[in-house]
Design a protein around this motif. Structure first.
Motif, short mmCIF file in Angstrom:
data_model
loop_
_atom_site.label_atom_id
_atom_site.label_comp_id
_atom_site.label_asym_id
_atom_site.label_seq_id
_atom_site.Cartn_x
_atom_site.Cartn_y
_atom_site.Cartn_z
N LYS A 194 0.85 -1.19 0.00
CA LYS A 194 0.00 0.00 0.00
C LYS A 194 0.88 1.23 0.00
CE LYS A 194 -3.25 2.42 3.09
NZ LYS A 194 -3.93 2.34 4.42
N ALA A 195 0.49 2.23 -0.80
CA ALA A 195 1.23 3.49 -0.83
C ALA A 195 0.25 4.65 -0.70
CB ALA A 195 2.02 3.62 -2.13
N ILE A 196 0.65 5.67 0.03
CA ILE A 196 -0.19 6.85 0.22
C ILE A 196 0.63 8.08 -0.13
CG2 ILE A 196 -1.54 8.22 1.83
CD1 ILE A 196 -1.84 5.76 3.57
N LEU A 197 0.04 8.91 -0.99
CA LEU A 197 0.68 10.16 -1.35
C LEU A 197 -0.39 11.20 -1.54
CD1 LEU A 197 3.29 11.68 -2.06
CD2 LEU A 197 2.87 11.07 -4.45
N GLY A 198 -0.28 12.27 -0.78
CA GLY A 198 -1.23 13.36 -0.92
C GLY A 198 -2.67 12.95 -0.69
N GLY A 199 -2.86 11.99 0.19
CA GLY A 199 -4.23 11.59 0.49
C GLY A 199 -4.78 10.53 -0.44
N THR A 200 -4.05 10.20 -1.48
CA THR A 200 -4.49 9.15 -2.41
C THR A 200 -3.84 7.84 -2.02
OG1 THR A 200 -4.72 10.76 -4.19
CG2 THR A 200 -4.62 8.45 -4.82
N VAL A 201 -4.67 6.80 -2.00
CA VAL A 201 -4.21 5.47 -1.58
C VAL A 201 -4.12 4.57 -2.80
CG1 VAL A 201 -4.69 3.47 -0.14
CG2 VAL A 201 -5.27 5.78 0.68
N TYR A 202 -3.01 3.86 -2.89
CA TYR A 202 -2.79 2.91 -3.97
C TYR A 202 -2.53 1.53 -3.35
CZ TYR A 202 -1.84 7.28 -6.45
OH TYR A 202 -1.92 8.54 -6.97
N TRP A 203 -3.04 0.50 -4.00
CA TRP A 203 -2.84 -0.88 -3.55
C TRP A 203 -2.27 -1.72 -4.69
CZ3 TRP A 203 -3.59 -2.59 1.37
CH2 TRP A 203 -4.38 -1.83 2.23
N GLY A 204 -1.43 -2.67 -4.32
CA GLY A 204 -1.03 -3.70 -5.27
C GLY A 204 -2.09 -4.79 -5.30
N LYS A 205 -1.89 -5.76 -6.19
CA LYS A 205 -2.87 -6.83 -6.32
C LYS A 205 -2.64 -7.96 -5.33
CE LYS A 205 -3.91 -5.94 -11.19
NZ LYS A 205 -3.97 -6.49 -12.55
N GLY A 206 -1.50 -7.95 -4.68
CA GLY A 206 -1.24 -8.93 -3.64
C GLY A 206 -0.43 -10.11 -4.11
N VAL A 207 0.22 -10.77 -3.14
CA VAL A 207 1.01 -11.96 -3.42
C VAL A 207 0.73 -12.97 -2.29
CG1 VAL A 207 3.07 -11.07 -2.23
CG2 VAL A 207 3.31 -12.82 -3.98
N LEU A 208 0.57 -14.23 -2.67
CA LEU A 208 0.20 -15.25 -1.71
C LEU A 208 1.43 -15.83 -1.03
CD1 LEU A 208 -1.94 -17.13 -0.42
CD2 LEU A 208 -1.62 -18.66 -2.40
N VAL A 209 1.36 -15.91 0.29
CA VAL A 209 2.37 -16.59 1.10
C VAL A 209 1.67 -17.73 1.84
CG1 VAL A 209 3.93 -16.39 3.07
CG2 VAL A 209 3.80 -14.54 1.38
N THR A 210 2.18 -18.93 1.64
CA THR A 210 1.62 -20.10 2.31
C THR A 210 2.69 -20.74 3.18
OG1 THR A 210 0.13 -20.50 0.44
CG2 THR A 210 0.47 -22.32 1.99
N VAL A 211 2.38 -20.87 4.46
CA VAL A 211 3.32 -21.48 5.40
C VAL A 211 2.74 -22.82 5.82
CG1 VAL A 211 4.64 -21.21 7.52
CG2 VAL A 211 3.96 -19.19 6.20
N SER A 212 3.39 -23.87 5.37
CA SER A 212 2.85 -25.21 5.61
C SER A 212 3.96 -26.24 5.47
CB SER A 212 1.73 -25.51 4.62
OG SER A 212 1.26 -26.84 4.78
#
Length: 116
Positions: free
Chosen positions: A97-115
């Protein structure tokens, strides 16, 4: 338009380590407040860690404090999350997540599996 692209996820055994990366586009990326969030199965998205571009402060969620380390390379516009001593409860989709000047941006995400 700012784009965030996460990478580095995968399957890891309990006690193992992974490093996530988030590549940010845009020349102003070094000015962003950048954070990692995660969404565990059947849970709401939650804060993991953030890093201030001004103070360098790095607050962490209690659940990851002492195990995870957030950092950034401003020259490469990249955010990192070093994750050590991973546990099954760390299994989640991790978002940048990034915030600049009140605007929020998100990435699409990456899966982490611990098993095992």
């Amino acid at each position: 338009q700012v784009q965030l692209v996460e990478s580095g996820g995968g399957l890891v055994q309990p006690g193992g380590s992974l490093t996530l990366s988030c590549a940010a586009s845009g020349t102003a990326a070094r000015s962003f407040v950048m954070s990692w969030y995660r969404q565990r199965p059947e849970k709401e998205r939650e804060f993991v860690a953030s890093i201030s571009p001004i103070t360098g402060q790095t607050p962490y969620a209690n659940s990851v404090k002492g195990r995870f380390t957030i950092s950034r390379d401003n020259d490469k516009n990249t955010l990192f999350l070093q994750m050590n001593n991973l546990a099954p409860e760390d299994t989640a989709v991790y978002y940048c997540k990034a915030i600049l000047g009140g605007t929020v941006y998100w990435g699409k995400g990456v899966l982490v599996t611990v098993s095992s």
